[in-house]
Design an enzyme around this catalytic site. Structure first.
Site, PDB file in Angstrom:
ATOM      1  N   TYR A 101      54.188  -6.346  84.406  1.00 22.28           N
ATOM      2  CA  TYR A 101      53.292  -6.858  85.437  1.00 22.28           C
ATOM      3  C   TYR A 101      52.158  -7.622  84.769  1.00 22.28           C
ATOM      4  CZ  TYR A 101      55.539  -3.713  88.738  1.00 22.28           C
ATOM      5  OH  TYR A 101      56.444  -3.084  89.529  1.00 22.28           O
ATOM      6  N   HIS A 129      48.358  -1.710  97.130  1.00 20.08           N
ATOM      7  CA  HIS A 129      48.969  -1.675  95.805  1.00 20.08           C
ATOM      8  C   HIS A 129      48.779  -0.353  95.087  1.00 20.08           C
ATOM      9  CE1 HIS A 129      48.829  -5.972  96.704  1.00 20.08           C
ATOM     10  NE2 HIS A 129      49.890  -6.057  95.932  1.00 20.08           N
ATOM     11  N   ARG A 171      52.308 -17.452  92.395  1.00 20.49           N
ATOM     12  CA  ARG A 171      52.885 -16.564  91.393  1.00 20.49           C
ATOM     13  C   ARG A 171      54.291 -16.217  91.848  1.00 20.49           C
ATOM     14  NH1 ARG A 171      52.884 -10.979  92.695  1.00 20.49           N
ATOM     15  NH2 ARG A 171      52.895 -10.459  90.490  1.00 20.49           N
ATOM     16  N   ASN A 218      57.387 -13.025  91.966  1.00 20.51           N
ATOM     17  CA  ASN A 218      57.679 -11.602  91.870  1.00 20.51           C
ATOM     18  C   ASN A 218      59.192 -11.476  92.028  1.00 20.51           C
ATOM     19  OD1 ASN A 218      57.350  -8.879  91.699  1.00 20.51           O
ATOM     20  ND2 ASN A 218      56.304  -8.642  93.665  1.00 20.51           N
ATOM     21  N   TYR A 221      60.507   2.104  90.403  1.00 19.90           N
ATOM     22  CA  TYR A 221      59.669   1.605  91.495  1.00 19.90           C
ATOM     23  C   TYR A 221      60.342   0.449  92.233  1.00 19.90           C
ATOM     24  CZ  TYR A 221      55.977  -0.338  94.215  1.00 19.90           C
ATOM     25  OH  TYR A 221      55.265  -0.815  95.270  1.00 19.90           O
ATOM     26  N   LYS A 222      61.014  -0.407  91.497  1.00 18.80           N
ATOM     27  CA  LYS A 222      61.698  -1.528  92.131  1.00 18.80           C
ATOM     28  C   LYS A 222      62.962  -1.084  92.861  1.00 18.80           C
ATOM     29  CE  LYS A 222      59.990  -5.283  89.162  1.00 18.80           C
ATOM     30  NZ  LYS A 222      59.474  -6.231  90.163  1.00 18.80           N
TER      31      LYS A 222
END
Lengths: 190, 312, 333
Positions: C26, C185, C215, C217, C311-312
């Protein structure tokens, strides 16, 4: 004449996903010009905390005590709404009761325009909470804690309550616990 | 596009000591919109001065600013009053927003002192469009009140005008004590007046995040002092002038530094420092890293002394 | 799942491959918007809003999701000016990027005419007057862009007080609406310790109008499924078990690299921040046809720390995805 940029504090605020309850009842904020003390429920602990707050606050500024049986009751709700509508900027709203009820009072105060600096709260217990079901999209009172599984009173799914709390709704996120043999989603960005 | 060329289409002296300019694009096209309370940095005869925009910021075709002449100031306002003529073109940066209204406010309590009325006029225009509840207190010297007509028109005559200081202070205290929960306070004017209003509000229990002010100062932009940077890999020395970033100076002299945001946030343009003391102005490095002084973010940070050495 | 309208070549040509290195962590990876990025297969990023061959299909899917679940769209009362501002800003962006089909004309002070030639739509409206549009402004404009939209109000912090989000990757807009950026978040691993979110928050608070940033992701998604929201978890959650049992050909067809191009725009009138999330998906079998993407994606997936993979939601099949990509190039898995 020219202008400068205002000085901004760059203090990283904490990023709470859970309500951060104080271990002891917070002290009365002496800078206020009035107080609204809201007590929900009739148990001795609630009455004791509310009584101590009122005794201290009354010596400092005009103080209103609102005693409610249940926040969901329309008449109780109207009494709370009226007290918040009468409040002037400079007020501090202090709530005491069980977690579910305290969260409901804080949400009502925020909806009435209050911000964190004007709110204080103490939970006599955290045995219950408002749970938002991601599938039936309703909020229910349940006797459980984050990480535990409960049956949704709305849609009968078995839900996991996540450690993900929103002050805006005053509730915890819950989602299907058994759709796969994996931890449920956390409800935030990937 | 970060600069604008603006044609002065009108200039008036509405009250003594104040000149109001109307600015438009030379080709007549729409100008960039702006948030209420924004200011425009204009190049005024060699200086950069920031002036609050008083016009409507929604899809504007012109900007207006009101400039108070400050005889003992740095010269920018004198230039606007004495040198600048209708039909001339000025260079300005894009409008910047640092004093916006709070959308969630239940009510907007707006307090203006003297020329500090300018951003308040802009707030009132938006409040009218979106039917926001406002209360206005405007204090000024008799005969010197800029935008009094605008303030009255935008509040249907409800704005409270004050020309007596003691009377204003007494009225202010009463007003601050009797606002509904959810009110936000905005104040712009001379420093002593801002301090008085904010202190009064604090004394009446207003939390900090309900208080908003815009102070007058010297310069909106801090171009920094010039310094030299020595590249130890080649032994060359590069001059970094005031107003030029270290990153720009390195790029100009052919040194590639990876970079993204160019605002001191992303961390990409971090470079090591071999000698000299960095002047850190970024948001990326931790306090410990800044104190160590062995690296800096080239896009915003500079040198505290006359020179730096970097192993590039 | 979305039926695919575009050809494989079109999908690959516009795909915003997100990995600049063989290792992913990240970071506050923001850069100025609007710069076109060349890839080995094509280019992306020239415009803030992007219309591709999936336009009609994705808009139809969004309309269908909103019909079934109104909690995917919300504009809290104080966000009404921001919703108009967002609609206006998106119309301007569309007209700038697609001048042959999209036009915005000024008819009078606050009176405008919008033409969207792709949808055969002409609409006259008065800015700020809700009665002049067929529906709430944010919902109306979200029916004309492929991006999900979240509007953040800036008070002491930033609050996600409005949005239309139909293609959420494992989150619930209906629950998150009204939350602060920092609260939203809270559950992301590492980012608090590393200060990434706090820095992003400070950056957003300082963002100025007319200077948009972007950005990327990413995650993996099974099947070409845009709506992997928390609400529908019972429908897509079981795929994470299913995918472990399919053969290699099916695996390469079903597992998609999902990339979000996120734009951050300070709206010029309301001062709110508009957060656009445009989702692109490419199955591994197509990703592997671009050699440099195949090799790098395999490295990133193999190296990704377990907490981030967890987490993903890809911990159970990311190793296989890495091996699949290596094998597709004839490497040892």
């Amino acid at each position: 004449m020219t202008l400068t940029e205002p000085v901004t504090e760059v203090v990283p605020p904490p990023a709470p996903s859970l309500p951060d309850w104080p271990a002891d009842p917070p002290a009365v904020d002496p800078s206020a010009t009035s107080y609204v003390v809201v007590a929900v429920g009739a148990d001795a602990g609630t009455r004791e905390v509310a009584g101590a707050w009122v005794a201290d606050a009354e010596g400092r500024a005009p103080t209103t005590l609102v005693v409610l049986d249940a926040v969901a009751d329309p008449r109780d709700r109207a009494e709370l709404t009226e007290a918040l509508e009468r409040a002037r900027t400079g007020v501090r709203v202090m709530a005491v009761g069980g977690q579910h009820d305290v969260l409901a009072v804080l949400t009502a105060a925020r909806d009435a325009g209050a911000i964190d600096a004007e709110l204080a709260a103490y939970c006599t217990h955290t045995d219950d909470l408002p749970m938002y079901c991601a599938h039936c999209r309703a909020t229910h009172r349940v006797e459980a804690r984050p990480g535990e599984e409960v049956t949704c009173p709305g849609c009968a799914r078995v839900l996991e309550i996540h450690a993900h709390f929103t002050r805006a709704l005053g509730s915890f996120l819950a989602s299907d616990a058994h759709a796969a043999g994996l931890p449920g989603p956390t409800g935030a960005r990937p | 596009m970060t600069t604008l060329e603006l044609l002065v289409t009108a200039a008036v002296h509405p009250v003594p000591g104040i000149r109001s300019l109307t600015l438009a694009a030379p080709d007549g096209r729409d100008l960039p919109g702006f948030v209420p309370g924004s200011h425009l940095v204009i190049e005024c005869g060699g200086r950069s001065n920031a002036y609050s925009l008083t016009s409507d910021g929604t899809a504007p075709t012109s900007y207006t600013v009101s400039v108070l002449e400050v005889p003992d100031g740095s010269g920018g306002s004198r230039w606007v009053h004495r040198e600048l003529r209708v039909g001339e073109v000025v260079t300005a940066r894009l409008p910047r927003s640092l004093f916006p209204p709070v959308a969630r406010a239940a009510k907007h309590l707006l307090v203006a002192g003297g020329i500090g009325v300018t951003p308040i006029v802009s707030h009132l225009r938006a409040a009218r469009t979106w039917r926001r509840e406002t209360e206005v207190h405007y204090v000024f010297r008799e005969g010197r009140g800029a935008h009094v007509d605008d303030v009255l028109a935008l509040t249907d005559g409800a704005a409270e005008l004050h020309t007596d200081r003691a009377e204003f202070c007494a009225r202010l205290e009463k007003a601050l004590a009797d606002q509904p929960l959810g009110t936000h306070l905005y104040v712009c004017g001379p420093a002593a007046m801002i301090d008085h209003v904010l202190d009064t509000a604090r004394g009446l229990g207003w939390p900090e995040s309900r208080l908003h002010c815009e102070r007058f100062g010297l310069d909106a932009l801090d171009p920094g002092d010039p310094f030299d940077v020595t590249l130890t890999a080649t032994g060359t020395t590069v001059r970094v002038p005031s107003g030029t970033s270290l990153l720009e100076a390195l790029e100009t002299s052919g040194v590639d530094v990876p970079n993204l945001c160019r605002q001191g946030v992303c961390g990409e343009c971090r470079i090591p420092v071999a000698a000299g003391t960095p002047l850190h102005r970024d948001l990326f490095l931790t306090e410990e890293e800044k104190a160590a002084g062995d690296a800096l973010m080239a896009c915003v940070s500079r040198s505290a002394g006359p020179s730096l050495e970097v192993p590039l | 799942m979305t039926a695919l309208a575009s050809s494989a070549a079109e999908l690959i040509a516009g795909f915003p491959f997100p990995f600049p290195e063989d290792r992913y962590r990240y970071s506050t990876n923001v850069e100025p918007a609007g710069r076109s990025v060349s890839t080995p297969a094509g280019q992306w990023g020239a415009a803030v809003v992007d219309i591709d061959g999936e336009y009609a299909a994705e808009l139809a899917e969004r309309a269908d999701i909103l019909r079934r679940d109104p909690t995917r769209a919300e504009v809290l009362p104080h966000m009404q000016p921001a919703a108009w501002d967002a609609a206006m800003t998106l119309m301007r962006e569309l007209a700038t990027a697609y001048p042959s089909t999209m036009t915005l004309e000024r008819l009078g002070d606050a009176r405008w005419r919008w033409t969207n030639g792709l949808l055969g739509l002409t609409q006259e409206f008065v800015y700020g007057d809700g009665g002049t549009l067929p529906e709430e402004p944010l919902r109306w404009i979200a029916g004309q862009v492929q991006e999900d939209v979240v509007l953040l109000d800036q008070r002491d912090q930033l609050y996600g007080d409005a949005g239309v989000v139909t293609f959420a990757a494992d989150w619930s807009f209906g629950f998150d609406v009204g939350m602060s950026f920092l609260e939203i978040h809270g559950p992301v691993p590492r980012v608090r310790e590393e200060g990434v979110i706090t820095r992003a928050h400070e950056f957003l608070k300082r963002l100025q109008p007319h200077q948009p940033y972007r950005r990327t992701n990413w995650t993996l998604t099974i099947g070409r499924r845009l709506d992997v929201s928390t609400e529908l978890y019972p429908e897509w959650g079981p795929d994470r078990e299913m995918i472990q049992r399919v053969d290699d050909a099916t695996f390469g067809r079903l597992v998609h690299l999902r990339v979000e191009v996120q734009h951050l725009v300070r709206l010029p009138d309301s001062g709110a921040i508009m957060f656009l999330i445009r989702t692109y998906m490419l199955p591994l079998e197509l990703l592997a046809t671009v050699e440099s993407w195949r090799r790098r994606a395999a490295e990133v997936l193999a190296e990704l720390p377990a907490d981030m993979a967890d987490y993903k939601g890809i911990i159970k099949y990311r190793d296989r995805a890495a091996s699949w990509l290596r094998a597709a190039g004839g490497e040892a898995p």
